[in-house]
Design an enzyme around this catalytic site. Structure first.
Site, PDB file in Angstrom:
ATOM      1  N   GLY A   1       0.808  -1.216   0.000  1.00 36.63           N
ATOM      2  CA  GLY A   1       0.000   0.000   0.000  1.00 36.63           C
ATOM      3  C   GLY A   1       0.834   1.256   0.000  1.00 36.63           C
ATOM      4  O   GLY A   1       0.495   2.249  -0.659  1.00 36.63           O
TER       5      GLY A   1
ATOM      6  N   ASP B   1       5.603 -10.233   5.360  1.00 30.59           N
ATOM      7  CA  ASP B   1       5.069 -11.178   4.374  1.00 30.59           C
ATOM      8  C   ASP B   1       6.035 -11.468   3.227  1.00 30.59           C
ATOM      9  O   ASP B   1       5.819 -12.424   2.473  1.00 30.59           O
ATOM     10  CB  ASP B   1       3.767 -10.650   3.783  1.00 30.59           C
ATOM     11  CG  ASP B   1       2.656 -10.554   4.813  1.00 30.59           C
ATOM     12  OD1 ASP B   1       2.714 -11.301   5.810  1.00 30.59           O
ATOM     13  OD2 ASP B   1       1.745  -9.728   4.636  1.00 30.59           O
TER      14      ASP B   1
END
Length: 368
Positions: free
Chosen positions: A106, A129
């Site tokens: 993002g 991640d």
């Protein structure tokens, strides 16, 4: 002449953010005559012009601290023109020569929006991640991998003592790197990833085979974004409909349906655990690691990586290589255009070496 640099951290926190800030500021001050101002709580704080001076005093002792001294938020200028304008105004008000954004997927979308608005932006890749495109690794991943692996190690004790199936949910919304790595390192018997749709009957069959072989326990590592084969087929059909749909309202409805089926879903792992118990007849218990994976002291690997990225970022600003992410390629750190990173996810290839390794030691992915 001195360069004036703004710094912010955005999105979820992760280990190594403070180390990266420290590396950036110390290199910039010591080597390149730069001055730094930090913006509190991500893009929201920059829009509101809330600042923290970054100097030796504020940097003291932060290398080993988790989280971020600047705070963070998930506010996104990529969706509102008003916030973008406010950030641009703050940038000009402080006479900044560049803005450094530390974050994940993002953040890179937002950074691209600010680049398009005319700001000199440089980014650093952070996320547990490990799903940011165009870089071999992100800082935060190694620490979270160690935490998730230790959790699986500890669950082995209860699993063997009570002859249970222990299901452990690990973070990973759209990419399963963390679950895959921790599953292999922790000796999980079943690993479920967003990239490899599963069938609960195949998972149960693998657990039953272990029971027939005298193994009275099993460990199932499941990514929060793991998906069943049935849901994967529905998603594929919805995406076909989305590609053929032009109406804005219809597209929004289809996208919402896809979001409900993909990514982290509340209760997904609870249902999976219940199904495994019903089909196998073995007592099954669920552990959700959640935000434990993001907290605590960063590993030595992540401190080293974050410091390298921070110092390389200072050098990139000095060389005026704006509009880039500081990326890891082998042993080198190189600039990669933000446009190549934004709107792209580094997912686990189904034929990746880690997947092959897991299959060779007998790990089930619930797909065959």
């Amino acid at each position: 002449m001195s360069k004036f640099i703004g710094v912010l951290t955005s999105g979820g926190d992760c280990p190594g953010l403070n180390a990266a800030i420290r590396g950036l500021v110390r290199a910039g001050q010591n080597q390149y005559d730069m001055q730094f101002v930090g913006f509190l709580d991500g893009f929201r704080g920059m829009a509101q012009d809330r600042t923290l001076e970054l100097n030796r005093k504020t940097l003291s002792g932060i290398l080993v601290d988790g989280g971020t001294i600047l705070g963070t938020s998930r506010d996104t200028p990529a969706r509102t023109r008003e916030m973008t304008d406010e950030i641009v105004a703050t940038y000009n008000r402080h006479h900044l020569d560049a803005l450094v954004c530390l974050g994940g997927d993002g953040t890179h979308k937002n950074a691209m929006r600010l680049k398009e608005a005319g700001l000199n932006v440089v980014t650093m890749p952070k996320t547990i991640d490990n799903d940011i495109a165009c870089t071999d690794v992100t800082f935060g991943f190694n620490t979270a991998l160690g935490i998730a692996t230790e959790a699986i190690d500890r669950l082995h004790s209860t699993a063997t003592s009570h002859h249970r199936v222990m299901v452990v949910e690990i973070m990973g919304n759209s990419a399963g790197w963390l679950t895959l790595g921790a599953g292999i390192a922790g000796g999980a018997d079943v690993i479920l990833l967003p990239e490899i749709p599963y069938d609960v009957n195949m998972i149960s069959a693998a657990i039953k085979r272990r029971a027939r072989a005298g193994k009275r326990f099993s460990i199932v590592a499941v990514a929060e974004g793991a998906i069943t084969k049935e849901d994967a087929k529905v998603v594929a059909e919805l995406k076909k409909q989305l590609a053929a749909t032009e109406g804005e309202q219809e597209r929004d409805q289809l996208e919402e349906k896809i979001r409900r089926l993909e990514g982290a879903r509340v209760g997904h792992s609870v249902k999976l655990t219940q199904e495994i118990e019903e089909i196998t007849g073995q007592e099954s218990r669920l552990t959700i690691l959640g935000h434990l994976q993001r907290g605590g002291t960063p590993s030595s690997f992540d401190r080293l990586l974050a410091t390298r990225l921070g110092t390389a970022c200072a050098r990139m600003i000095h060389e005026e290589k704006f509009g880039n992410m500081v990326a890891v390629k082998g042993q080198e750190i190189v600039p990669v255009a933000i446009e190549e990173v934004a709107n792209t996810t580094n997912r686990v290839p189904v034929d990746h070496a880690w997947v092959e390794t897991a299959r060779l030691v007998g790990t089930s992915f619930g797909d065959q």
